[in-house]
Scaffold this active site. Structure first.
Site, PDB file in Angstrom:
ATOM      1  N   GLN A 196       0.903  -1.046  -0.068  1.00 37.85           N
ATOM      2  CA  GLN A 196       0.052  -0.024  -0.026  1.00 37.85           C
ATOM      3  C   GLN A 196       0.755   1.526   0.064  1.00 37.85           C
ATOM      4  O   GLN A 196       0.401   2.234  -0.079  1.00 37.85           O
ATOM      5  CB  GLN A 196      -1.004  -0.200   1.151  1.00 37.85           C
ATOM      6  CG  GLN A 196      -0.075   0.078   2.434  1.00 37.85           C
ATOM      7  CD  GLN A 196      -1.194  -0.147   3.758  1.00 37.85           C
ATOM      8  OE1 GLN A 196      -1.685  -1.379   3.993  1.00 37.85           O
ATOM      9  NE2 GLN A 196      -1.577   0.941   4.328  1.00 37.85           N
ATOM     10  N   CYS A 202      -5.265  -0.054   3.741  1.00 38.52           N
ATOM     11  CA  CYS A 202      -5.426  -1.632   3.850  1.00 38.52           C
ATOM     12  C   CYS A 202      -6.545  -2.000   3.713  1.00 38.52           C
ATOM     13  O   CYS A 202      -6.643  -3.169   3.131  1.00 38.52           O
ATOM     14  CB  CYS A 202      -4.499  -1.453   5.255  1.00 38.52           C
ATOM     15  SG  CYS A 202      -5.526  -0.934   6.668  1.00 38.52           S
ATOM     16  N   GLU A 265      -7.169  -4.574 -11.738  1.00 42.81           N
ATOM     17  CA  GLU A 265      -5.904  -3.720 -11.389  1.00 42.81           C
ATOM     18  C   GLU A 265      -5.434  -3.532 -12.702  1.00 42.81           C
ATOM     19  O   GLU A 265      -4.868  -2.167 -12.461  1.00 42.81           O
ATOM     20  CB  GLU A 265      -5.134  -4.783 -10.418  1.00 42.81           C
ATOM     21  CG  GLU A 265      -3.614  -4.299 -10.391  1.00 42.81           C
ATOM     22  CD  GLU A 265      -3.609  -2.820  -9.446  1.00 42.81           C
ATOM     23  OE1 GLU A 265      -2.453  -2.494  -9.413  1.00 42.81           O
ATOM     24  OE2 GLU A 265      -4.420  -2.895  -8.645  1.00 42.81           O
ATOM     25  N   ASP A 318      -5.315  -4.819  16.261  1.00 43.98           N
ATOM     26  CA  ASP A 318      -4.757  -3.842  16.802  1.00 43.98           C
ATOM     27  C   ASP A 318      -3.214  -3.784  16.701  1.00 43.98           C
ATOM     28  O   ASP A 318      -2.626  -4.521  17.165  1.00 43.98           O
ATOM     29  CB  ASP A 318      -4.865  -3.645  18.230  1.00 43.98           C
ATOM     30  CG  ASP A 318      -4.488  -2.437  19.090  1.00 43.98           C
ATOM     31  OD1 ASP A 318      -3.250  -2.231  18.890  1.00 43.98           O
ATOM     32  OD2 ASP A 318      -5.154  -1.760  19.736  1.00 43.98           O
ATOM     33  N   ASP A 343     -10.366  -0.133  19.172  1.00 45.47           N
ATOM     34  CA  ASP A 343      -9.104  -0.225  18.992  1.00 45.47           C
ATOM     35  C   ASP A 343      -8.389  -0.589  17.789  1.00 45.47           C
ATOM     36  O   ASP A 343      -7.146  -0.543  17.468  1.00 45.47           O
ATOM     37  CB  ASP A 343      -8.601  -0.859  20.361  1.00 45.47           C
ATOM     38  CG  ASP A 343      -8.805  -0.268  21.615  1.00 45.47           C
ATOM     39  OD1 ASP A 343      -8.854   1.134  21.665  1.00 45.47           O
ATOM     40  OD2 ASP A 343      -8.844  -0.878  22.587  1.00 45.47           O
ATOM     41  N   ASP A 345      -6.971  -1.123  14.244  1.00 41.96           N
ATOM     42  CA  ASP A 345      -6.861   0.157  13.448  1.00 41.96           C
ATOM     43  C   ASP A 345      -5.965  -0.280  11.966  1.00 41.96           C
ATOM     44  O   ASP A 345      -5.378   0.534  11.274  1.00 41.96           O
ATOM     45  CB  ASP A 345      -5.850   0.966  14.435  1.00 41.96           C
ATOM     46  CG  ASP A 345      -4.221   0.298  14.582  1.00 41.96           C
ATOM     47  OD1 ASP A 345      -4.021  -1.027  14.311  1.00 41.96           O
ATOM     48  OD2 ASP A 345      -3.396   0.948  15.140  1.00 41.96           O
ATOM     49  N   HIS A 346      -5.727  -1.505  11.790  1.00 45.08           N
ATOM     50  CA  HIS A 346      -5.175  -2.124  10.573  1.00 45.08           C
ATOM     51  C   HIS A 346      -5.973  -3.346  10.192  1.00 45.08           C
ATOM     52  O   HIS A 346      -6.409  -4.241  10.760  1.00 45.08           O
ATOM     53  CB  HIS A 346      -3.889  -2.597  10.761  1.00 45.08           C
ATOM     54  CG  HIS A 346      -2.980  -2.696   9.603  1.00 45.08           C
ATOM     55  ND1 HIS A 346      -3.124  -2.300   8.533  1.00 45.08           N
ATOM     56  CD2 HIS A 346      -2.390  -3.845   9.353  1.00 45.08           C
ATOM     57  CE1 HIS A 346      -2.347  -2.778   7.392  1.00 45.08           C
ATOM     58  NE2 HIS A 346      -1.936  -3.776   7.926  1.00 45.08           N
TER      59      HIS A 346
END
Length: 402
Positions: A196, A202, A265, A318, A343, A345-346
């Site tokens: 990325q 993500c 893509e 997290d 929490d 985050d990815h």
């Protein structure tokens, strides 16, 4: 004889100059670091003693290998300070006892944690989910008491079942674990690992990965078609925010609004930044109707069952730890890693699970979007059935194409 020696030396130096780029590419930063650490014997009474000369050599190698050029002397001083702290962190991790994973210094070594969070993550929880979390807080204690009572009853029943089973069949738990393996990659229907770059999207790559495999399963195709993460990042603005984060449900809702179609893509390539949404000259794949569901929060058993029955699963983790930032190999375990949904985050994708017979640990196999040089060729192994490690089952979604 002297003439031959001089000629040989000249040829050797020319060869080294020509292949210096290849040399830097072939030797990893951590291998270079370890050569200094082993030679200088920095491990003294379980502590690290790094001299300035050694750090300067490693710093120079890092800058050359990753083509780092800074805008000012002050910026370089600050980057060097960050690099030095990360170098010490990774080296000290090697002194930890009972480690089940290995860290390595990599291309993120001069980034602050704030930069890493901004560029390499990008999962945000939806407004409705955030509202539900707030609304449910006053019910927390009641649910907690109920869970404790149910857990106690479950443990009692499980104890008698296992006792009776062991009495009849013997204890073959370790033998079962050693064969407990499932991996969608073995069926050759998981696309290649992507990068990325410096864009917090993500969620877009994770969504594309899920749909790529589901489309192969639906069409029984022999080939995987890479779908456009860039399209999701550029165009799914209702709930997602380009390089500043997003999630699976808004991404699917956007595609449903396009009639269940997604660009390849090849026709809508990744740019590493948010662009104006493109609508012309695209090769669109008709996915059909896209359905999705959520794994019950914290239920790893259900996660494994759905993984086998439906395909790879979109998860939030997290990842707010240097252990993720510098993960190299092994089964990652982080003590007291947060598991609350808010929490996470990815975004990543669970593609399988297994059991490490050497470490004696079950693990999840997870596809990331930080390139193939990170982790185990772009993959992470995270401890399985270990208290919902880092929220592996806290925000997990599966999809179906109908």
């Amino acid at each position: 004889m002297k003439t031959y020696r001089i000629l040989f030396t000249v040829i050797l130096l020319i060869g080294l100059c020509r292949h210096s780029e290849g040399l830097f590419n072939s030797i990893s930063l951590q291998d270079y670091v370890d050569s200094f650490v082993d030679a200088a014997k920095f491990k003294i009474e379980e502590k690290l003693s790094l001299n300035d000369s050694t750090i300067s050599h490693i710093w120079s190698y890092f800058k050359t290998k990753y083509n780092r050029v800074y805008s000012s002397i002050d910026e370089e001083k600050e980057r060097f300070r960050v690099f030095r702290d990360h170098l010490r962190y990774v080296l000290e991790s090697k002194l930890e006892k009972l480690r089940t994973y290995e860290l390595e210094l990599n291309e993120f070594a001069d980034w602050t944690l704030e930069e890493f969070d901004l560029f390499k993550k990008g999962l945000i929880i939806s407004t409705s989910l955030r509202r539900n979390i707030i609304d449910n807080q006053h019910h927390y204690h009641l649910r907690r008491i109920k869970r404790i009572l149910n857990k106690r009853r479950y443990k009692n029943k499980r104890f008698f079942r296992e006792w009776f089973s062991n009495l009849i069949h013997g204890n073959d738990k370790n033998n079962n674990q050693s064969t407990d393996l499932f991996d969608w990659r073995t069926k050759s229907i998981v696309s290649s690992v992507k990068n990325q770059l410096k864009c917090g999207c993500c969620y877009a790559f994770a969504t594309a990965t899920i749909l790529e495999t589901l489309y192969v399963l639906k069409t029984k195709s022999q080939n995987i078609i890479d779908f456009s993460a860039q399209q999701i990042a550029d165009c799914s603005s209702n709930g997602n925010n380009g390089c500043s984060g997003g999630n699976f449900p808004p991404s699917v809702r956007y595609l449903l609004g396009q009639g269940g179609k997604i660009a390849t893509e090849a026709s809508y390539p990744y740019a590493g930044k948010k662009q104006t949404c493109q609508t012309n000259n695209l090769n669109q794949i008709d996915l059909g109707n896209i359905e999705y569901g959520a794994i019950p929060e914290g239920d790893e058993k259900n996660l494994a069952e759905v993984l086998m029955n439906y395909g790879p699963i979109f998860i939030g983790l997290d990842a707010d730890s240097k252990r993720f930032m510098f993960y190299k190999s092994g089964v990652l375990q982080i003590k007291n890693c947060p598991t609350r949904r808010q929490d996470m985050d990815h975004a990543m994708v669970v593609v399988g699970y297994g059991y490490d017979n050497i470490l004696k640990i079950p693990y999840w196999t997870i596809k990331n979007s930080w390139g193939t040089k990170w982790g185990e060729h772009g993959y992470l192994r995270l401890a399985k059935d270990s208290g919902n490690m880092c929220g592996i089952a806290s925000m997990a979604y599966y999809g179906k194409l109908t």
